[in-house]
Write a protein that holds these residues in place. Structure first.
Motif, PDB file in Angstrom:
ATOM      1  N   ARG A   6       0.853  -1.172   0.000  1.00  0.00           N
ATOM      2  CA  ARG A   6       0.000   0.000   0.000  1.00  0.00           C
ATOM      3  C   ARG A   6       0.898   1.232   0.000  1.00  0.00           C
ATOM      4  NH1 ARG A   6      -3.603   0.901   5.344  1.00  0.00           N
ATOM      5  NH2 ARG A   6      -3.586   3.045   4.570  1.00  0.00           N
ATOM      6  N   ILE A  56       2.654  -5.414   2.500  1.00  0.00           N
ATOM      7  CA  ILE A  56       1.593  -6.006   3.318  1.00  0.00           C
ATOM      8  C   ILE A  56       1.794  -7.516   3.437  1.00  0.00           C
ATOM      9  CG2 ILE A  56      -0.898  -6.265   3.606  1.00  0.00           C
ATOM     10  CD1 ILE A  56      -1.255  -3.882   1.692  1.00  0.00           C
ATOM     11  N   GLY A  69      -5.049  -6.663   9.628  1.00  0.00           N
ATOM     12  CA  GLY A  69      -6.289  -6.267   8.962  1.00  0.00           C
ATOM     13  C   GLY A  69      -6.417  -6.796   7.540  1.00  0.00           C
ATOM     14  N   TYR A  70      -5.399  -7.525   7.107  1.00  0.00           N
ATOM     15  CA  TYR A  70      -5.379  -8.066   5.743  1.00  0.00           C
ATOM     16  C   TYR A  70      -5.124  -9.571   5.763  1.00  0.00           C
ATOM     17  CZ  TYR A  70      -4.382  -3.150   4.648  1.00  0.00           C
ATOM     18  OH  TYR A  70      -4.423  -1.781   4.559  1.00  0.00           O
ATOM     19  N   LEU A 124      -9.465  -7.684   2.539  1.00  0.00           N
ATOM     20  CA  LEU A 124      -9.699  -6.884   3.731  1.00  0.00           C
ATOM     21  C   LEU A 124     -10.932  -7.481   4.401  1.00  0.00           C
ATOM     22  CD1 LEU A 124      -8.191  -5.055   1.591  1.00  0.00           C
ATOM     23  CD2 LEU A 124      -9.121  -3.109   2.852  1.00  0.00           C
ATOM     24  N   ALA A 172     -13.366  -3.930   6.229  1.00  0.00           N
ATOM     25  CA  ALA A 172     -12.700  -2.692   5.836  1.00  0.00           C
ATOM     26  C   ALA A 172     -12.908  -1.577   6.865  1.00  0.00           C
ATOM     27  CB  ALA A 172     -13.203  -2.237   4.474  1.00  0.00           C
ATOM     28  N   ASN A 174      -9.125   3.595   7.875  1.00  0.00           N
ATOM     29  CA  ASN A 174      -7.660   3.731   7.794  1.00  0.00           C
ATOM     30  C   ASN A 174      -7.034   2.798   6.760  1.00  0.00           C
ATOM     31  OD1 ASN A 174      -7.642   1.262   9.090  1.00  0.00           O
ATOM     32  ND2 ASN A 174      -6.860   2.033  11.028  1.00  0.00           N
ATOM     33  N   GLN A 175      -7.860   2.049   6.066  1.00  0.00           N
ATOM     34  CA  GLN A 175      -7.380   1.227   4.960  1.00  0.00           C
ATOM     35  C   GLN A 175      -7.623   1.896   3.611  1.00  0.00           C
ATOM     36  OE1 GLN A 175      -9.398  -2.480   6.211  1.00  0.00           O
ATOM     37  NE2 GLN A 175      -7.360  -3.369   6.460  1.00  0.00           N
ATOM     38  N   SER A 197      -6.462   3.790   0.731  1.00  0.00           N
ATOM     39  CA  SER A 197      -5.084   3.863   0.255  1.00  0.00           C
ATOM     40  C   SER A 197      -5.018   3.456  -1.210  1.00  0.00           C
ATOM     41  CB  SER A 197      -4.200   2.917   1.084  1.00  0.00           C
ATOM     42  OG  SER A 197      -2.828   3.056   0.765  1.00  0.00           O
ATOM     43  N   TYR A 248      -3.438   0.623  -3.450  1.00  0.00           N
ATOM     44  CA  TYR A 248      -2.913  -0.726  -3.292  1.00  0.00           C
ATOM     45  C   TYR A 248      -2.234  -1.160  -4.586  1.00  0.00           C
ATOM     46  CZ  TYR A 248      -5.305  -0.988   1.120  1.00  0.00           C
ATOM     47  OH  TYR A 248      -5.707  -0.748   2.408  1.00  0.00           O
TER      48      TYR A 248
END
Lengths: 111, 111
Positions: free
Chosen positions: A36, A46, A63-64, A78, A81, A84-85, A87, A89
């Motif tokens: 990310r 990640i 979280g992934y 995810l 979700a 804060n994710q 982004s 990728y």
């Protein structure tokens, strides 16, 4: 030429949704990566995979999760979700000697 | 934590000049070094890699590596407006031998 494709360029999801990001490469490369990229933080790893059904945590795996059922396809998941994710990728494949080739990226927004 | 440091810029040079981009890294054991170019809104594109001390030239680009001083640089000769992008330095050195990226230097070439 190495071709790495990602399932979506832009994606908007809601908090709590399960999100799947797919990456496909056509060069029979064994190594695939998910990053990310965020302003001021750069590219962060990640997860990565060295072979089918193999996965290794990178620097920020929380979280992934990932799935690699076929050599050419590496999916980032995810589970729930969060904002804060939000982004960019980026998927990458290793063309040998650590030379990585990136897909076009998926810009994910979580509302 | 192994690190790769770059000046964020922006670095502004006139068209036709030499642009000099610098990168330092913390892991003395690093062996492989890469430069990526990233246009705004696009994914990173590999432009150079270097493994040995000294210079490596490819067209208008020259990568320079000094392992004793732990820095790697990229020179762009006869800079063109199309060279305007963010340049990412990357070094093999993660806990599992992965790429660690710097945060990038933004280059602007003025016509």
């Amino acid at each position: 030429d190495v071709k790495v494709t990602q399932s979506s360029r832009y994606l908007v999801k809601r908090t709590g949704e399960k999100v799947f990001l797919e990456c496909v490469q056509d060069m029979d490369h064994e190594n695939m990566f998910w990053y990310r990229q965020d302003p001021g933080l750069g590219l962060r790893l990640i997860y990565f995979s060295y072979d089918v059904k193999m996965k290794e945590k990178g620097d920020i795996p929380e979280g992934y999760s990932v799935s690699r059922e076929k050599k050419e396809r590496f999916s980032l998941i995810l589970e729930s979700a969060s904002t804060n994710q939000t982004s960019m990728y980026l998927c990458a494949t290793d063309g040998g000697a650590d030379t990585q080739y990136f897909g076009p990226g998926t810009r994910l927004t979580v509302l | 934590q192994k690190e790769v440091e770059q000046n964020s810029g922006p670095l502004s040079v006139p068209e036709g000049a030499i642009a000099s981009l610098n990168c330092t890294y913390s892991d003395r054991g690093s062996q492989s070094f890469f430069w990526y170019r990233q246009y705004s809104g696009k994914s990173p594109e590999l432009i150079m890699f270097i493994y040995s001390n000294g210079d490596k030239e490819d067209g208008r680009f020259t990568a320079q590596l000094n392992k004793a001083s732990q820095y790697v640089s990229l020179l762009i000769r006869d800079s063109q407006p199309s060279d305007s992008a963010t340049y990412l330095c990357a070094v093999i050195g993660g806990s599992q031998g992965n790429l660690i990226f710097g945060k990038g230097t933004k280059l602007s070439v003025k016509p």
